[in-house]
Each structure stands twice: as C-alpha cells, then as structure tokens.
Design an enzyme around this catalytic site. Sequence first.
Site, PDB file in Angstrom:
ATOM      1  N   GLN A  60      35.700  35.074  44.837  1.00 22.29           N
ATOM      2  CA  GLN A  60      36.103  35.995  43.767  1.00 22.29           C
ATOM      3  C   GLN A  60      34.726  36.646  43.520  1.00 22.29           C
ATOM      4  OE1 GLN A  60      37.168  32.673  41.152  1.00 22.29           O
ATOM      5  NE2 GLN A  60      39.316  32.713  41.297  1.00 22.29           N
ATOM      6  N   VAL A  89      34.000  34.074  36.783  1.00 18.53           N
ATOM      7  CA  VAL A  89      34.793  33.622  38.260  1.00 18.53           C
ATOM      8  C   VAL A  89      34.128  31.965  38.542  1.00 18.53           C
ATOM      9  CG1 VAL A  89      34.915  35.929  38.971  1.00 18.53           C
ATOM     10  CG2 VAL A  89      33.326  34.273  40.263  1.00 18.53           C
ATOM     11  N   SER A  90      35.331  31.656  39.109  1.00 20.61           N
ATOM     12  CA  SER A  90      35.330  30.043  39.881  1.00 20.61           C
ATOM     13  C   SER A  90      34.456  29.906  40.404  1.00 20.61           C
ATOM     14  CB  SER A  90      36.972  29.409  39.252  1.00 20.61           C
ATOM     15  OG  SER A  90      37.241  29.513  38.273  1.00 20.61           O
ATOM     16  N   SER A  91      34.862  30.641  41.708  1.00 19.69           N
ATOM     17  CA  SER A  91      34.155  30.041  43.839  1.00 19.69           C
ATOM     18  C   SER A  91      33.520  31.170  43.709  1.00 19.69           C
ATOM     19  CB  SER A  91      35.571  30.035  43.717  1.00 19.69           C
ATOM     20  OG  SER A  91      36.267  31.437  44.368  1.00 19.69           O
TER      21      SER A  91
END
Length: 187
Positions: free
Chosen positions: A13, A8-10
Amino acid sequence: MRIGYARVSSAGQKLDVQLGRLADCDRIFHEKASGATAKDRSELQKALDFVRDEDVFVVTKLDRLARSVIDLAGIVQRLQGKNVDLVVLDQGIDTTTLYGRVQFNILAAIGEFERELIKERSMEGREKALARGVKFGAKPKLTKKETIDLIRDFEAPGCSKTEIAEHYGISRSSVYRLYAENREKSV
C-alpha cells in the site's frame, strides 16, 4: 503546531494520498504497520511523544490511528493529558468541541464493531473451507513416493540423515519427523 500521522497496513500500500492530505502539517510521522494494536507502532509512539501543549494531532481517517475503542481511547487520553487536540480530516472530527468528542466515540465504536464482524466472517469462511476439505498451510515438500523412498533410505544401513536431507531438499529434523509420521504407513 500541527503534527500529522499516516499509516498503511502493508508494504504494497502507498502513503501518498494520506501524506498529500497532511501536507499542511508542520511535522508528519508515517509508517507501514498493522493497525491491530497501537503499542506495536513505533512511529505512532514517536508522534505521541513528540506532541506538546496546544498542538493539534491530525490523521486523515480514524482507522489510520487505531482499530479498537480501547486503543483510540488510550491515544485520546494521552493527547488530552498533553493538552493536544485531535483532528480527523475525513470524518470531520475535532475533539476541541463537544460534538467532535461525541462523534469520535460513536465512530470508534462502529470501527471496532466492524473489525469484529470481519474477524467473525473470516473464521466462518475458514471453518466452511475446512469442512470442504481445504487444507491450509504449506504444501508438502515431498510426494507420497518420495516419502516412501525417504523411509527406505532412512532405514538403509550406512545412509546418513544429513545426506538424506540434502537429497530431498529438506532439513534433518524434517527427515526424522517424516520418518516418525510415515513409517507405519509404508510397511
């Protein structure tokens, strides 16, 4: 052996859905990192180092693996060099078949195109906002009156720059910068 990779990017998330989909893998590598470049993701690199001859590398979606055709091609080439197949669950990609390899290349190109469109739209939105007078970046720490007072204090004999910085809650270098930027305006 099936090796899973989730990303996941951040920090906000969650990996739960991806990890659930990869539950049948023998080993899962996961991380919270941007997908902009593959080289900056340590868990992906560990997973790619870990896979062995005739393993299957599994991800839920192609964009979890990489966002550019170049990165995807590099990853697939690295997997192929180790005789490892790639399976992308949501897109039904399986590089052991000709159809799967064609589908992979088409989806990779579309993913990169989509990313470029997002960057272009973001830049256009930023330019329009700047034209409307929107200011980006941090808000000034001092009001105009405080800046005028800072200049007066700066020029007062016997007033230390460290004391000025502490009084206004800014750094010493900010005191000097604000003075240099605003001294003509206050005169």
